[in-house]
Design a protein around this motif. Structure first.
Motif, PDB file in Angstrom:
ATOM      1  N   LYS A   3     -24.160   2.773  15.323  1.00  0.00           N
ATOM      2  CA  LYS A   3     -24.547   2.216  13.848  1.00  0.00           C
ATOM      3  C   LYS A   3     -23.613   2.322  12.713  1.00  0.00           C
ATOM      4  N   ASN A  66     -27.419   9.520  -1.201  1.00  0.00           N
ATOM      5  CA  ASN A  66     -28.522   9.297  -0.446  1.00  0.00           C
ATOM      6  C   ASN A  66     -28.624   7.701  -0.482  1.00  0.00           C
ATOM      7  N   GLU A  68     -27.177   3.666   0.755  1.00  0.00           N
ATOM      8  CA  GLU A  68     -25.990   2.974   1.374  1.00  0.00           C
ATOM      9  C   GLU A  68     -26.242   1.541   0.876  1.00  0.00           C
ATOM     10  N   PHE A 145     -30.500  16.846   8.008  1.00  0.00           N
ATOM     11  CA  PHE A 145     -31.311  15.813   8.077  1.00  0.00           C
ATOM     12  C   PHE A 145     -32.486  15.962   7.020  1.00  0.00           C
ATOM     13  N   GLY A 149     -32.220  12.933   5.001  1.00  0.00           N
ATOM     14  CA  GLY A 149     -32.965  11.864   5.881  1.00  0.00           C
ATOM     15  C   GLY A 149     -32.015  11.052   6.897  1.00  0.00           C
ATOM     16  N   GLY A 150     -30.723  11.563   7.075  1.00  0.00           N
ATOM     17  CA  GLY A 150     -29.991  10.715   7.722  1.00  0.00           C
ATOM     18  C   GLY A 150     -29.146   9.515   7.141  1.00  0.00           C
ATOM     19  N   ASN A 151     -29.382   9.331   5.998  1.00  0.00           N
ATOM     20  CA  ASN A 151     -28.932   8.479   5.093  1.00  0.00           C
ATOM     21  C   ASN A 151     -27.392   8.499   5.308  1.00  0.00           C
ATOM     22  N   LEU A 157     -20.777  11.622  11.246  1.00  0.00           N
ATOM     23  CA  LEU A 157     -21.408  11.915  12.542  1.00  0.00           C
ATOM     24  C   LEU A 157     -20.266  11.756  13.697  1.00  0.00           C
ATOM     25  N   TYR A 167     -25.965  18.229  12.430  1.00  0.00           N
ATOM     26  CA  TYR A 167     -27.263  17.519  12.206  1.00  0.00           C
ATOM     27  C   TYR A 167     -28.425  17.666  12.925  1.00  0.00           C
ATOM     28  N   LYS A 171     -32.112  19.425  11.945  1.00  0.00           N
ATOM     29  CA  LYS A 171     -33.287  18.386  12.351  1.00  0.00           C
ATOM     30  C   LYS A 171     -34.401  19.434  13.015  1.00  0.00           C
TER      31      LYS A 171
ATOM     32  N   LYS C  43     -29.672  -0.626  12.674  1.00  0.00           N
ATOM     33  CA  LYS C  43     -28.641   0.269  13.094  1.00  0.00           C
ATOM     34  C   LYS C  43     -29.024   1.853  13.771  1.00  0.00           C
ATOM     35  N   GLN C  52     -37.335   9.851  10.710  1.00  0.00           N
ATOM     36  CA  GLN C  52     -37.580   9.652   9.223  1.00  0.00           C
ATOM     37  C   GLN C  52     -39.060   9.184   9.112  1.00  0.00           C
TER      38      GLN C  52
END
Lengths: 646, 317, 316
Positions: A3, A66, A68, A145, A149-151, A157, A167, A171, C43, C52
């Protein structure tokens, strides 16, 4: 790498559910000029800039780690300072990092930081020094995480050693425990360290000679532990302009949702030489209303809607006629991503299309046969050829050591000459006819029925998209003939991904890619065969489900070339050469077909060519070192700026 | 909301007292015998309202003309859709393009009339759907005592949720198409009709003459059809007529928000929405669809009111 | 009376709660993909999406989510916004907006009441004469023509002829509010004029008026003292609700003139899957709606001593 990116283009296309903003509106772009100093003595410069943003692009948050979303970053990049920033030529330059470099081909990167950067609150009260620790705190936040929240995590990564492990580690922790973590565990696991307060070292997973360009992205911005202590971990996401800490050139002193924002100069900003506005007001204005505000003198730059541009351009006596200025291309390179494993709407494979598109002659008949001039006229009917895109990688992104643009090399390999400004260079009627004949012969033998149906999907409420694709339909009909192909405009409800791309019911989809960082790999990786991180070939082209052996062989050949190019880490010129060859190979076989750049017209008192020309990262809208004039720039002046930039 | 049912002027001033009249057998006969027919009275009353008759005529003329217009226009809708020509963009109305051209240089005449047909079709379908659903539910609601309480509560709840939520969710969940739009509008629109019908049924079902009828053994259906239905007719027609302007208004609002019809089925709402981008420079793009929309809605509004007055048995003399 | 009020309020509370529940369930009908931006849908891997959603509590059984929702309501905790203003408490988001909508709405309403009632009185007084016909034509036009058309006309006229700003500005609130207020008032004026005229004409035909005229009272006095006062009673019922509902703003008018009010908030929140904002808004609107009706009944009772609330028996 999995991604990627901030791909606003598809967003802008798809989320144009709110239609009034059709004309596409956001005055990005940037410029080239020496970058550091602008004419400080210029008395006719604007002190208080008033600019606009489309109403659908409202700022949603204030915490840079936070988000993107471009709508957020376009404002936030003025409130935080990064390690590195870009100049008007799109080249990296020092920001908080005074010096930086790598000695092992991009595996280890060392940054030396300035010691005079301060965190201040909205009233300008000093809160803390900004040190290397703040980047470590920020990295922990991003990789945790439960905190973020992975943003924004995808690039760290992929690129930073141990990031993935940390990460996953967070989690698996219970939420409360993960939120209580400090940086010590992360420092153990992840390849980031601060030998002293003003030195920062990153260890990469592979040789990444482009790693410094990642420093301009939102994921590499700093955050102060002091602020976290003040707001609490749970309060960070909801921070506001009033309780956040600033180390960038501006404060956001006013935020009226859906109406306007006012940025005010930060006097303790570290870059004392920078030319800043006293205030910048960003008003949320619908494209249809911008011209009226311009006429009242309420905006310093506007994008012109179709109707306004037409009116001004057609009338020589219009008072704005002499001030029409063309924007620089936005940072997206648009491609036609052919679908090699198309399904019908009922889920069965569309064999007719799949057989046809696997045939190289068929693809080349599209590649050479479509005259896209009318399509480009949609956004720029004055100079449609300025939207001409013949490469895959965005122009202006990469430069050879001698200053030559990477895309020039690709064009050279493709045998393209300089544009004459009137004719589309790729369009070749005879070649197209020949390939069409060949395709008809070969495909008829394979049992393909003509005309071949081409399905293109647009969001069902978007008139602008319908108009554009109506033109495309016409182009297909005129250039290739109704007996050969038949273009169908179909609609989806709200999510192109969910409704079109994932079920694979499109024949092709036009999408634009904007760089995440400064390397051709960031573009070409998206098209590799059998590669998990290939955004386009995996999702849009569905190449991994294709069955035609010739096609797959071509794709594999291309992927090998890209992979090999990626292994060259010591000599950037050689690296670019190798990538350029791979790119030319891909285009010659029409695996994807370049479509356009985005330019449009505006009235402006801002010289776009002095803005940061950020092809990657978050800094496009940093209101720093902008050259402005209290009277609008004329068409001639703008043409001169453009010529100078070349 | 505006249901009006103008009960006009009856007796102005009865003049000076009484007079003796000669006995006449014929006159007595005439009074004794009634050739009253419900529908005949409705039409007689309706025809008395000249303005409404005129508007009804205008509406039918408009519908018929929308078909003729597409035939006599110089460009056919489906082929004109792909005949764009940038050099003709925003041509003002002239002999070639009677309504001018749009932003792509396509003939506007055929677009406007085509859209008018779609809008009228949608409005009529929705009105009929609301009517069927609303009357059925309304009758049950009004007639079955035990249901009244619960139905009223349901009505309160549904009525308290903003319509826009239903419409947005419908668009997001089921997509934007003519059929979905019609269904979504009907599912929301029957409420008012049902409520009105229920009120009337409740009002008339226990009138003395109905009680008397029932005592005399008249079957329920006969009471409903002969005694109650005539009272419902006027309200039903009024709702039917008012729902058409409302549907068109709602559709145009939703189109403006991007929640309306699919772009491939252009309604007048969609044309109006698009015109929003251009009309300050090119007002004709707004004016033509706006005038036609207004003609449709106003005629229905007037005709509906007149017809519902005419259909009200209380106004029959 | 007190007993009746309490009963009525309790009933309203139930209605609001049911409304909130239904909207809660309706929103859960949307596919969870709406939680993500278009970019994220593409993505993120399925696993990341699940993570999430899990963290947001959206994968819990619906009953559990609902219980949690009720629990929060009990504490008047409406949660934080997710996409409208990331992390900000919903009430704060609404707090920044509702005043603007209310200011415009109430101004428009007051103007509409004054002009509308005046117009209605004049029409009734000059019934079936030219003034009446013009008034009726106006009400028909406004009621029948879609607001999108009438707003466009107002905008074109305001911008071209009067040179008024078509965009709401916080720096020039007065002038930039004119067009939105005009648009909002247009429909209300028609509404009040229509009903005032209706009720007054009805009232004028009543016997006591005839008596008053025969007594020799001045026509003007009759109009004001008797007719208007009585005709006003049924009109009054809806006024509290109208004022309260100005909080919700006008979706179309606010979009049209870029007013940063409450109008577009609901649709924005739905399309951005900002569940807390949607739920809170609906609860507020439902509560205000119910309250408005109740206040209307009370007001009517105060004005007309013949009306007794308790007789009406609860629900409306």
């Amino acid at each position: 790498m999995r991604k990627n990116t901030a791909r606003l283009a598809a967003l802008a296309l798809a989320s144009a559910m709110v239609l009034t903003a059709c004309g596409g509106s956001s005055s990005q772009n940037t410029g080239s000029n020496d970058g550091g100093n602008t004419d400080a003595g210029n008395t006719s410069a604007i002190k208080d800039l008033v600019t606009y943003e489309a109403p659908i692009r409202e700022q949603e948050g204030f915490f840079i780690l936070n988000t993107e979303k471009a709508a957020d970053l376009n404002v936030l990049c003025n409130m935080y300072s990064p390690l590195l920033e870009v100049d008007a030529n799109g080249q990296l330059r020092a920001a908080v990092a005074k010096e930086w470099g790598t000695e092992d081909g991009g595996l280890t990167w060392t940054f030396k930081l300035r010691d005079d950067v301060k965190w201040v609150d909205i009233n300008g009260n000093e809160k803390a020094d900004c040190t290397a620790q703040d980047w470590i705190t920020a990295m922990e936040w991003i990789l945790n995480f439960h905190k973020n929240g992975g943003n924004n995590a995808s690039m760290p990564l992929a690129l930073i050693e141990g990031a993935e492990d940390y990460y996953n580690y967070t989690k698996d922790l219970p939420e409360a425990e993960a939120k209580a973590l400090d940086t010590s565990k992360m420092l153990e696991m992840v390849g980031i360290e601060a030998p002293d307060d003003y030195t920062l070292v990153y260890h990469c997973t592979t040789n990444a000679p482009y790693f410094d360009t990642v420093m301009t992205s939102a994921c590499m911005y700093p955050i102060s532990q002091g602020l976290i202590d003040e707001l609490g971990v749970d309060g960070m996401i909801g921070m506001t302009n009033e309780n956040m800490w600033y180390n960038g050139p501006y404060f956001e002193t006013t935020f009226t949702m859906n109406n306007e924002k006012i940025l005010t100069k930060n006097d303790s900003y570290w870059d004392k030489d920078a030319t800043l506005f006293d205030t910048v007001t960003i008003r949320m204005v619908d494209a249809t209303q911008q011209y009226q505000l311009w006429q009242n003198g309420e905006l310093d730059n506007i994008s012109l809607s179709e109707a306004d541009l037409r009116t001004i351009y057609d009338d020589e006596n219009n008072k704005d006629h002499a001030y029409l200025a063309e924007t620089r291309p936005k940072k997206f390179s648009y491609q036609m991503h052919l679908n090699y494993a198309k399904n019908n709407e009922d889920g069965t494979p569309d064999t007719n299309w799949n057989t046809a598109v696997a045939n190289e002659a068929f693809r080349l008949s599209l590649y050479y046969g479509l005259d896209l001039t009318k399509y480009w006229s949609r956004s720029n009917f004055i100079n449609p050829l300025h939207n001409e895109n013949v490469c895959y990688t965005m122009k202006g992104l990469l430069k050879y050591s001698d200053g030559r643009d990477y895309t020039d090399k690709v064009q050279e390999l493709l045998g393209m000459s300089e544009s004459d400004g009137e004719h589309m260079r790729r369009y070749d009627k005879e070649k197209a006819e020949a390939y069409k004949k060949q395709a008809i012969e070969e495909l008829t033998a394979q049992g393909v029925t003509f005309p071949i149906q081409i399905d293109y999907y647009i969001v069902s409420g978007d008139q602008n998209a319908l108009d554009t694709q109506t033109i495309m339909k016409q182009i297909f009909s005129e250039c290739l003939g109704d007996d050969y192909v038949n273009f169908n405009i179909k609609t989806f409800v709200s999510s192109v991904t969910k409704e079109v791309i994932q079920p694979g019911i499109h024949s092709y989809y036009i999408s634009g890619w904007g760089a995440d960082y400064g390397d051709p790999a960031n573009f070409l990786d998206q098209e590799r065969y059998g590669y998990d991180g290939a955004y386009y070939s995996k999702n849009y082209s569905r190449i991994n489900q294709a069955t035609d052996e010739n096609l797959i062989a071509t794709y594999k050949e291309f992927s090998d070339m890209v992979e090999k190019a990626g292994e060259i880490c010591d000599d950037m010129d050689q690296r670019y050469d190798a990538f350029a060859e791979a790119e030319a190979y891909m285009l010659e076989h029409a695996l994807t077909i370049p479509v356009q750049y985005e330019t449009q017209w505006q009235l402006t008192k801002v010289n776009d060519y002095t803005k940061m020309n950020a092809m990657y990262g978050a800094q496009n809208y940093t209101y720093k070192n902008w050259e402005t004039s209290t009277t609008p720039y004329t068409t001639e002046q703008y043409e001169a700026f453009a010529a100078e930039a070349k | 909301m505006s249901e009006q049912n103008q009960k006009q002027n009856q007796n102005e001033n009865p003049s000076n007292g009484f007079e003796f009249v000669e006995y006449s057998p014929e006159a007595a006969e005439r009074i004794g015998y009634s050739d009253y027919s419900y529908w005949k009275s409705v039409f007689q009353n309706f025809l008395k309202k000249k303005s409404a008759v005129f508007m009804a005529f205008v509406f039918f003329a408009l519908v018929i003309f929308s078909f003729i217009a597409l035939k006599i226009g110089k460009y056919d809708y489906s082929s004109a859709q792909i005949m764009s020509d940038a050099s003709l963009a925003f041509t003002s109305p002239n002999g070639e393009f009677w309504f001018g051209t749009d932003n792509l240089g396509r003939d506007y005449w055929c677009q406007v009339w085509y859209a008018a047909q779609i809008s009228i079709k949608l409005a009529l379908i929705v009105a009929l759907g609301e009517c069927v659903l609303g009357v059925t539910i309304g009758c049950i609601w009004g007639y079955v005592r035990s249901l009244d309480r619960i139905m009223t509560e349901i009505y309160n709840v549904i009525n308290n949720i903003p319509t826009i939520i239903y419409m947005t969710l419908a668009a997001l969940l089921f997509g934007q198409s003519f059929r979905n739009m019609a269904i979504a509008m009907i599912t929301v629109g029957w409420l008012v009709m049902a409520r009105n019908v229920r009120n009337l049924v409740l009002m008339y079902r226990d009138r003395e003459y109905n009680l008397a009828s029932r005592c005399l053994g008249t079957p329920v259906w006969r009471i409903l059809v002969k005694n109650i239905f005539p009272y419902l007719i006027s309200v039903i027609i009024l709702r039917l007529a008012l729902s058409i302007p409302q549907t068109i208004a709602l559709e145009s609002t939703l189109s403006y928000l991007g929640l309306g019809l699919d772009v491939n089925t252009p309604s007048l709402g969609i044309l109006l929405r698009n015109a929003r981008n251009y009309f300050l420079q090119y007002p004709y793009l707004l004016i033509f669809p706006a005038v036609i929309v207004s003609l449709i809605t106003i005629t229905f509004y007037l005709v509906g009111n007149a017809f519902s007055d005419a259909a009200d048995p209380r106004n029959h003399v | 009376m007190t007993k009746y009020t309490i009963k009525r309020l309790l009933q309203s509370l139930v209605t609001v709660l049911v409304v909130a529940t239904i909207v809660f369930l309706l929103m859960r009908m949307l596919p969870t993909d709406y939680y993500f931006t278009e970019d994220q849908v593409m993505k993120l891997t399925e696993e990341q999406k699940n993570d999430q959603l899990l963290a947001a509590g959206l994968l819990d059984p619906i009953g559990q989510q609902l219980l949690r929702f009720y629990g929060q309501l009990l504490h008047f905790d409406f949660g934080v916004s997710r996409r409208i203003q990331t992390g900000a408490p919903v009430l704060k988001v609404i707090g920044t907006k509702f005043a603007i909508s209310m200011r415009l709405g109430c101004t428009a309403l007051v103007i509409a009441l004054i002009i509308g009632v005046f117009l209605g009185v004049m029409q009734a007084r000059h019934k079936d004469r030219i003034f009446d016909h013009i008034g009726t034509a106006y009400t028909i036009f406004v009621n029948a023509v879609p607001p999108l058309v009438s707003y466009s006309l107002v905008l074109a006229f305001g911008a071209h002829v009067l040179n008024l700003p078509t965009l709401y500005s916080t720096r020039n609130v007065g002038k930039s509010s004119i067009l939105p207020i005009v648009c909002l008032a247009l429909a209300s004026i028609a509404h009040y004029a229509l009903w005032t005229r209706r009720y007054m004409v009805d009232e004028l035909n009543k016997d006591y008026i005839k008596l008053a005229r025969i007594k020799g009272m001045a026509f003007k006095d009759i109009m004001v003292k008797h007719v208007l006062k009585n005709a006003f009673v049924p009109l009054v019922q809806y006024i509290p609700a109208s004022f309260l509902m100005t909080i919700s703003g006008s979706l179309l008018a606010e979009r049209f003139f870029s007013v940063p009010g409450m109008g577009p908030l609901l649709t924005d929140a739905i399309t951005r899957y900002d569940l807390n904002v949607v739920q809170t808004l609906v609860i507020i609107y439902a509560a205000l709606g119910v309250l408005g009706v109740f206040l209307g009944d009370v007001l009517m009772m105060l004005l007309d001593p013949r009306i007794k609330l308790a007789d009406k028996g609860g629900s409306r």
